[in-house]
Design an enzyme around this catalytic site. Structure first.
Site, mmCIF file in Angstrom:
data_model
loop_
_atom_site.group_PDB
_atom_site.id
_atom_site.type_symbol
_atom_site.label_atom_id
_atom_site.label_comp_id
_atom_site.label_asym_id
_atom_site.label_seq_id
_atom_site.Cartn_x
_atom_site.Cartn_y
_atom_site.Cartn_z
ATOM 1 N N ASN A 145 8.232 2.846 -4.906
ATOM 2 C CA ASN A 145 7.177 3.666 -4.501
ATOM 3 C C ASN A 145 6.659 3.729 -3.350
ATOM 4 O O ASN A 145 6.302 2.590 -2.491
ATOM 5 C CB ASN A 145 6.267 2.706 -5.653
ATOM 6 C CG ASN A 145 4.756 3.426 -5.599
ATOM 7 O OD1 ASN A 145 4.124 4.161 -4.403
ATOM 8 N ND2 ASN A 145 4.076 2.949 -6.496
ATOM 9 N N LYS A 181 3.382 2.624 -2.103
ATOM 10 C CA LYS A 181 3.271 1.377 -1.970
ATOM 11 C C LYS A 181 3.556 0.783 -0.736
ATOM 12 O O LYS A 181 2.864 0.016 -0.173
ATOM 13 C CB LYS A 181 3.761 0.619 -3.221
ATOM 14 C CG LYS A 181 3.537 -0.674 -3.568
ATOM 15 C CD LYS A 181 4.460 -1.365 -4.635
ATOM 16 C CE LYS A 181 4.142 -1.240 -6.184
ATOM 17 N NZ LYS A 181 5.054 -2.105 -6.841
ATOM 18 N N ASP A 222 4.485 -6.761 -7.302
ATOM 19 C CA ASP A 222 4.185 -6.223 -8.607
ATOM 20 C C ASP A 222 2.779 -6.065 -8.961
ATOM 21 O O ASP A 222 1.933 -6.957 -8.551
ATOM 22 C CB ASP A 222 4.707 -7.056 -9.704
ATOM 23 C CG ASP A 222 5.245 -6.109 -10.982
ATOM 24 O OD1 ASP A 222 5.916 -5.077 -11.031
ATOM 25 O OD2 ASP A 222 4.739 -6.461 -12.077
ATOM 26 N N TYR A 261 -3.832 4.929 -10.360
ATOM 27 C CA TYR A 261 -4.986 4.946 -11.163
ATOM 28 C C TYR A 261 -6.416 4.985 -10.021
ATOM 29 O O TYR A 261 -7.421 5.040 -10.482
ATOM 30 C CB TYR A 261 -5.370 3.738 -12.089
ATOM 31 C CG TYR A 261 -4.303 3.756 -13.090
ATOM 32 C CD1 TYR A 261 -4.269 4.234 -14.208
ATOM 33 C CD2 TYR A 261 -3.094 2.904 -12.967
ATOM 34 C CE1 TYR A 261 -3.595 4.205 -15.244
ATOM 35 C CE2 TYR A 261 -2.082 2.942 -13.873
ATOM 36 C CZ TYR A 261 -2.341 3.588 -15.009
ATOM 37 O OH TYR A 261 -1.287 3.215 -16.119
ATOM 38 N N ASP A 262 -6.192 5.117 -8.720
ATOM 39 C CA ASP A 262 -7.075 5.133 -8.134
ATOM 40 C C ASP A 262 -8.160 6.375 -8.279
ATOM 41 O O ASP A 262 -9.432 5.862 -7.893
ATOM 42 C CB ASP A 262 -6.615 5.448 -6.419
ATOM 43 C CG ASP A 262 -5.868 4.182 -5.695
ATOM 44 O OD1 ASP A 262 -6.228 3.150 -6.445
ATOM 45 O OD2 ASP A 262 -5.244 4.397 -4.942
HETATM 46 P P1 ITT Z 1 7.996 -0.636 -7.575
HETATM 47 O O1 ITT Z 1 8.417 -1.545 -8.863
HETATM 48 O O2 ITT Z 1 9.367 0.194 -7.108
HETATM 49 O O3 ITT Z 1 7.654 -1.421 -6.467
HETATM 50 P P2 ITT Z 1 6.319 1.037 -9.157
HETATM 51 O O4 ITT Z 1 5.123 1.734 -8.983
HETATM 52 O O5 ITT Z 1 6.973 0.747 -10.381
HETATM 53 O O6 ITT Z 1 7.129 0.700 -7.892
HETATM 54 P P3 ITT Z 1 4.792 -1.477 -10.497
HETATM 55 O O7 ITT Z 1 5.990 -1.657 -11.279
HETATM 56 O O8 ITT Z 1 4.300 -2.830 -9.855
HETATM 57 O O9 ITT Z 1 5.389 -0.558 -9.246
HETATM 58 O O10 ITT Z 1 3.786 -0.745 -10.972
HETATM 59 C C1 ITT Z 1 2.717 -0.503 -10.266
HETATM 60 C C2 ITT Z 1 1.751 0.532 -11.143
HETATM 61 O O11 ITT Z 1 0.455 0.075 -11.236
HETATM 62 C C3 ITT Z 1 1.811 1.724 -10.453
HETATM 63 O O12 ITT Z 1 2.669 2.766 -10.812
HETATM 64 C C4 ITT Z 1 0.239 2.287 -10.614
HETATM 65 O O13 ITT Z 1 0.415 2.880 -11.682
HETATM 66 C C5 ITT Z 1 -0.654 1.049 -10.719
HETATM 67 N N1 ITT Z 1 -1.301 0.562 -9.524
HETATM 68 C C6 ITT Z 1 -0.623 -0.681 -8.711
HETATM 69 N N2 ITT Z 1 -1.419 -0.651 -7.411
HETATM 70 C C7 ITT Z 1 -2.263 0.496 -7.569
HETATM 71 C C8 ITT Z 1 -3.091 0.803 -6.530
HETATM 72 O O14 ITT Z 1 -3.487 0.382 -5.478
HETATM 73 N N3 ITT Z 1 -3.748 2.133 -6.917
HETATM 74 C C9 ITT Z 1 -3.827 2.596 -7.984
HETATM 75 N N4 ITT Z 1 -2.946 2.274 -8.887
HETATM 76 C C10 ITT Z 1 -2.014 1.238 -8.730
#
Ligand code: ITT
Length: 199
Positions: free
Chosen positions: A9, A12, A70, A155-156
């Protein structure tokens, strides 16, 4: 010191780098570190388990200290969902727009006072010698009725954090988001833990 970051991501990664760079910690994607990482299936039931699955695998395969985050959104009216399934709530991994639509639909009949929610981030680091650190950050707020703003990711546009004048997370500047966000809190705590380890 250089750290590998086990994430696909880019938003992220951008946030992690933005928070860690001023603290002297540089994070490299696998391609930047010249390593190839296996895709990790996030089979854990908790944010902690999934964060460690990603960081342990990254560390094992690269031989470098490896960071992972995560994270997800926990909505009270949905008994904590989407939680660890936040990235794939609509069935397709990482489709932010579809995830938001599914969330708004699930909350269609839920009145404003019952739309409380929190973002959670567990940031962890695994070292080649087996040492492990994990820290958790949370950000309280509520889910709006429609999307507002263009910043951030996930979801921001529908998450209204406490104490920010009713703006959504996507309407905040990057600095404002980092100062109150789940990831901002977790990553700053992680940086402190890394610093005291290196002393
Ligand atoms: P990696 O596992 O490769 O790091 P990912 O996006 O799949 O990337 P996660 O499994 O941790 O990561 O899922 C996180 C999800 O939660 C992300 O895709 C968003 O939908 C939500 N999320 C997490 N942090 C957020 C943020 O700061 N703002 C908005 N949504 C967020």
């Amino acid at each position: 010191m250089d750290y590998l970051i086990a994430t696909h991501n880019m938003k992220k990664r951008e946030e992690l780098q933005r928070i860690l760079a001023p603290l002297g910690i540089r994070v490299l994607l696998a391609e930047e570190a010249g390593v190839e990482l296996t895709d990790v299936e996030e089979t854990g039931q908790t944010f902690e388990e999934n964060a460690f699955l990603k960081a342990e695998s990254g560390c094992r395969e690269s031989g470098m200290p490896c960071l992972a985050d995560d994270s997800g959104l926990c909505v009270d009216a949905l008994d904590g969902a989407p939680g660890v399934y936040s990235a794939r709530y609509a069935g397709e991994h990482g489709n932010d727009e579809k995830n938001i639509q599914v969330l708004l639909k699930a909350l269609e009949k839920v009145p404003e006072g019952k739309r409380t929610a929190r973002f959670v981030s567990v940031a962890c680091c695994v070292y080649p010698n087996g040492e492990k650190i994990a820290v958790r950050g949370e950000c309280e707020g509520k889910i709006g009725f429609d999307q507002k703003g263009t910043g951030g990711f996930g979801y921001d546009p529908v998450f209204i954090p406490e104490g920010m004048g009713g703006r959504t997370m996507a309407e905040l500047t990057a600095e404002e988001k980092d100062s109150i966000s789940h990831r901002g809190k977790a990553v700053k705590a992680l940086a402190n833990a890394i610093e005291s380890r290196e002393d």
